[in-house]
Design an enzyme around this catalytic site. Structure first.
Site, PDB file in Angstrom:
ATOM      1  N   SER A 118       0.812  -1.214   0.000  1.00 30.53           N
ATOM      2  CA  SER A 118       0.000   0.000   0.000  1.00 30.53           C
ATOM      3  C   SER A 118       0.839   1.255   0.000  1.00 30.53           C
ATOM      4  O   SER A 118       0.499   2.251  -0.634  1.00 30.53           O
ATOM      5  CB  SER A 118      -0.912   0.023   1.232  1.00 30.53           C
ATOM      6  OG  SER A 118      -1.831  -1.027   1.231  1.00 30.53           O
ATOM      7  N   ASN A 156       4.246   8.656   4.661  1.00 29.83           N
ATOM      8  CA  ASN A 156       3.601   8.182   3.438  1.00 29.83           C
ATOM      9  C   ASN A 156       2.346   9.002   3.140  1.00 29.83           C
ATOM     10  O   ASN A 156       2.010   9.954   3.854  1.00 29.83           O
ATOM     11  CB  ASN A 156       3.251   6.700   3.576  1.00 29.83           C
ATOM     12  CG  ASN A 156       2.120   6.481   4.561  1.00 29.83           C
ATOM     13  OD1 ASN A 156       2.131   7.030   5.664  1.00 29.83           O
ATOM     14  ND2 ASN A 156       1.132   5.691   4.189  1.00 29.83           N
ATOM     15  N   CYS A 166      -0.774   8.551   3.568  1.00 33.20           N
ATOM     16  CA  CYS A 166      -1.839   8.622   4.570  1.00 33.20           C
ATOM     17  C   CYS A 166      -1.314   8.882   5.977  1.00 33.20           C
ATOM     18  O   CYS A 166      -2.059   8.787   6.947  1.00 33.20           O
ATOM     19  CB  CYS A 166      -2.657   7.337   4.552  1.00 33.20           C
ATOM     20  SG  CYS A 166      -3.505   7.071   2.986  1.00 33.20           S
ATOM     21  N   GLU A 197       0.698   7.334   8.102  1.00 29.02           N
ATOM     22  CA  GLU A 197       0.726   6.313   9.148  1.00 29.02           C
ATOM     23  C   GLU A 197       1.852   5.297   8.972  1.00 29.02           C
ATOM     24  O   GLU A 197       2.112   4.500   9.875  1.00 29.02           O
ATOM     25  CB  GLU A 197      -0.627   5.577   9.213  1.00 29.02           C
ATOM     26  CG  GLU A 197      -0.764   4.315   8.384  1.00 29.02           C
ATOM     27  CD  GLU A 197      -0.920   4.566   6.888  1.00 29.02           C
ATOM     28  OE1 GLU A 197      -1.142   3.609   6.139  1.00 29.02           O
ATOM     29  OE2 GLU A 197      -0.831   5.728   6.465  1.00 29.02           O
ATOM     30  N   THR A 238     -10.829   4.978   4.905  1.00 30.87           N
ATOM     31  CA  THR A 238     -12.058   5.706   4.571  1.00 30.87           C
ATOM     32  C   THR A 238     -13.027   4.854   3.764  1.00 30.87           C
ATOM     33  O   THR A 238     -14.215   4.792   4.069  1.00 30.87           O
ATOM     34  CB  THR A 238     -11.706   6.981   3.779  1.00 30.87           C
ATOM     35  OG1 THR A 238     -10.721   7.715   4.493  1.00 30.87           O
ATOM     36  CG2 THR A 238     -12.933   7.849   3.572  1.00 30.87           C
ATOM     37  N   SER A 239     -12.537   4.198   2.720  1.00 27.05           N
ATOM     38  CA  SER A 239     -13.401   3.386   1.863  1.00 27.05           C
ATOM     39  C   SER A 239     -13.589   1.978   2.410  1.00 27.05           C
ATOM     40  O   SER A 239     -14.706   1.455   2.428  1.00 27.05           O
ATOM     41  CB  SER A 239     -12.824   3.319   0.447  1.00 27.05           C
ATOM     42  OG  SER A 239     -12.777   4.591  -0.139  1.00 27.05           O
TER      43      SER A 239
END
Length: 764
Positions: free
Chosen positions: A229, A457, A459, A461, A630-631
């Site tokens: 990711s 990164n 996001c 985290e 989120t998704s």
């Protein structure tokens, strides 16, 4: 709901109405079939089937397709959804799943009855990776018996649509996708144990106790898919490095990952090029190329690429960097499709707090004249060298590149607080830049013996060591769904989550060499969490119950770290373990074991774990990281990440229109729960900093500020949030040990202002 509902038989049982089935054949309208599906969709829910039937009376006509009927039923169910009757979104979800089942039946003649045949067809058509044939026909047939179609019925409409549109392949059903992922994730296991672990993985994933990150769920089944990711790279100050990292960014985006690119080494605007002064355009032209790369390489057509560009707060180009997404100014030096990130040191934050001056430097001049690479420094080393550079400033207005006269001529002194105000202004207007607290991050780095962490990164985290041209941070993610995990299950689920990700490292196809090198050396993973708001609501807790939150995440931190230690016994430590903070007996966040003895609720187990890690090693250099989710939280049917839910009930804007969203465990307990849109963000920061103590990487922490009068000050109805209040909250985040700040969002008079697009890679 109306007290008297007209009976549908009297209205819709019309003569001479024919419907067009999914196979293209016409058939007489059979109302009983519609009624059967409606009752099935409403079974066990607080939704009355007859109410849904009655809404369909004006929608039937001769020649209507069964798909149209199904879509009309879904639309009716969504329109009936409300804060008082949220279960209609589950009815709509089941009806969507019913359509998937029917489409599969028409396309291939069966639904879930022949898993081996599905696998065979998908491999033949190059949709599934041939690795799945590591298993024999008998093993795949046995695995097919594990499928439970009833698990498809747990999705609400938002979750069912996201799952089918974003993750499922053509004519693939949800449980087939999840089972195939589980089987592939078990391939690194010993042959005699593969089915054992595959079943455990499948049941945890299918029952939505573990959520797979988007790249794993989307790419694992397809040939040569990258499962990671999060990526971070860094550019050096030369064309070869810059264009190499542009290419690597494109490769990452192609495979659906999000990437952070640090540009702090690149010379500033007005610096020297080939000995000529004022020749450099600075970092902005290269940021624009990253911006255009994100647009051009659009994650296989699924969505735009996602790139965060980080710059250290001492860089001379910071003021222009902060203006990169504003509407005014030279449009040729704007980049609206990247996510700017500012990397700040403790020294900078102290000067902001104390209202002192701050000096901006050109890294090239510093490097040439003093041999110092500021981008690589943090903590006391940075403070010492930075202070030294400030004593070597030349006030001559004409910059000179004279290496024999080590005085800095290309610099700018500004007020640290005024610079921070500019940061805040940009955050309120655009949601960014993200803030990465460099010293806090690097103090917690277990691999300080081999390098440093340049930024965070996409996001905010996940991160680890980055060495340009050698190692690019690469991380695989999954998340614990706290809404669905019982307390007694937590140790077992944590073990599965860690093992699953360690296996993913073995079967992924890294998108470029530096990523593969990083996987091999550091074996970084990120077990996250979602559904904390649900977990709290189920127990009548709130975000002020810090002792309960602390105990939960102490358990998660312990169980995940212990699982990685147990894997090291079985498979060996990560190659860079020797000399790491782990090898010295330090634990989560590179903290000494004495800290755990003083702060943990069960100190004895931490002491034993420290001794075991020194004896047996640990499999993964970084283990836990909490993504925004989120998704994927919609697919999981829970609240996103560990943040409070924005609202009890709201509508999300999709291409098809607005879709109702209602957190399942909060709706009936909401009298006790404060919505994030009206919650003091100081409470959020205190909760996140409590969780951070037990998370060895980071947490995606976005902050929401309500700008309407009286929200935070009920006794002062005319008072609204001021810049000073936001300033103090951001300072609290740094002082409390938070490692990064993700988006800043605002609520204004016209409602929620989502100032940025959602994280494009970490569904997680």
């Amino acid at each position: 709901m109306p007290q008297t509902i007209p009976q549908p038989e009297s209205v819709i049982n019309r003569q001479n109405i024919h419907v067009i089935r999914r196979d293209g054949q016409a058939a007489p309208l059979d109302v009983s079939k519609i009624r059967k599906v409606v009752h099935w969709a409403c079974e066990g829910l607080e939704a009355h089937a007859i109410a849904l039937e009655s809404t369909l009376k004006t929608r039937l006509r001769n020649g209507v397709t069964t798909r149209e009927i199904q879509e009309n039923l879904i639309d009716c169910a969504l329109q009936m959804c409300s804060p008082e009757e949220p279960d209609w979104r589950y009815v709509a979800g089941r009806l969507h799943i019913w359509s998937l089942w029917k489409d599969a039946s028409v396309a291939r003649g069966y639904q879930y009855s022949n898993y081996f045949r599905t696998v065979q067809n998908k491999v033949t058509s190059y949709r599934y990776d041939r690795q799945i044939f590591t298993y024999s026909k008998a093993e795949l047939t046995e695995a097919g018996t594990w499928i439970n179609p009833d698990w498809d019925l747990d999705y609400d409409y938002a979750g069912a649509v996201l799952l089918s549109k974003r993750y499922l392949l053509d004519n693939e059903l949800p449980q087939e996708a999840l089972l195939t992922c589980a089987l592939l994730l078990a391939i690194p296991e010993k042959p005699e144990n593969r089915l054992f672990w595959a079943r455990k993985f499948y049941e945890a994933i299918a029952q939505r106790k573990i959520s797979l990150a988007t790249p794993i769920l989307a790419n694992l089944r397809v040939p040569q898919g990258s499962l990671s990711s999060c990526f971070i790279t860094a550019m050096e100050d030369n064309l070869e490095s810059i264009y190499r990292e542009l290419t690597n960014t494109a490769r990452i985006s192609k495979n659906g990952g999000g990437v952070g690119v640090n540009v702090s080494r690149i010379r500033a605007a007005g610096s020297w090029v080939m000995g000529k002064s004022c020749a450099s355009g600075g970092v902005i032209p290269w940021v624009k190329l990253l911006n255009d790369t994100a647009i051009a390489v659009n994650q296989g057509g699924r969505r735009a690429g996602a790139v965060t560009v980080s710059l250290d707060s001492w860089h001379l180009d910071v003021p222009e960097f902060l203006e990169i997404q504003t509407e005014n100014g030279d449009q040729r030096r704007k980049a609206y499709d990247i996510f700017p990130q500012l990397v700040v040191t403790d020294e900078f934050m102290r000067r902001v707090r104390d209202n002192r001056d701050w000096t901006l430097f050109d890294p090239y001049e510093v490097r040439i004249k003093f041999g110092i690479e500021l981008a690589e420094l943090w903590g006391s080393q940075f403070e010492e060298q930075y202070g030294y550079l400030e004593t070597n400033l030349d006030n001559d207005a004409n910059p000179q590149l004279d290496i024999n006269n080590p005085k800095l001529t290309l610099y700018k002194q500004v007020s640290a607080r005024e610079l921070f105000k500019n940061i805040m202004r940009s955050q309120v207007e655009t949601g960014m830049p993200y803030l990465a607290f460099k010293d806090t991050i690097n103090k917690a780095n277990p691999n300080q013996h081999e390098g440093y962490i340049p930024g965070v990164n996409l996001c905010c985290e996940s991160w680890s060591n980055v060495t340009p041209g050698k190692f690019a941070h690469t991380c695989n993610l999954d998340s614990l769904n706290l809404a669905n995990i019982e307390s007694e299950e937590l140790p077992y689920i944590c073990q599965l989550a860690v093992r699953l990700l360690d296996n993913a490292i073995e079967i992924t196809t890294p998108p470029f060499v530096e990523s593969a090198n990083h996987n091999d050396r550091y074996r970084t993973i990120g077990v996250g969490a979602m559904g904390l708001a649900d977990w709290l609501a189920k127990r009548r807790f709130s975000y002020t119950n810090l002792s309960e939150i602390n105990a939960l995440f102490e358990d998660i931190g312990y169980y995940c770290t212990h699982a990685s230690m147990e894997l090291a016994k079985e498979r060996g430590s990560y190659p860079a373990f020797a000399g790491s903070e782990w090898s010295k007996g330090y634990l989560i966040g590179a903290k000494p074991v004495e800290w755990f003895c003083e702060n943990a609720t069960k100190s004895e187990r931490w002491l034993q774990l420290s001794q075991d890690i020194q004896l047996y090693g640990i499999r993964n250099s970084h283990i836990t990281a909490i993504a925004p989710n989120t998704s994927s939280s919609l697919v999981q049917g829970c609240t996103a990440s560990v943040l409070p839910v924005y609202s009890r009930f709201f509508y999300d804007k999709w291409a098809k229109g607005t879709v109702p969203i209602a957190p399942p465990f909060i709706s009936d307990r909401f009298w006790y729960y404060t919505e994030n849109k009206t919650l003091s963000q100081d409470i959020v920061i205190k909760a996140i900093s409590t969780i951070q103590r037990w998370i060895d990487t980071g947490i995606s922490m976005e902050l929401i500020f309500n700008l309407n009068a009286g929200v935070y000050f009920p006794n002062e109805p005319e008072r609204s949030l001021k810049a000073k209040d936001i300033f103090e909250t951001l300072m609290l985040a740094w002082e409390s040990g938070c490692k990064a700040i993700y988006y800043i969002r605002t609520v204004q008079k016209d409602g929620y202002k989502d100032t940025t697009s959602e994280c494009a890679s970490c569904a997680n």
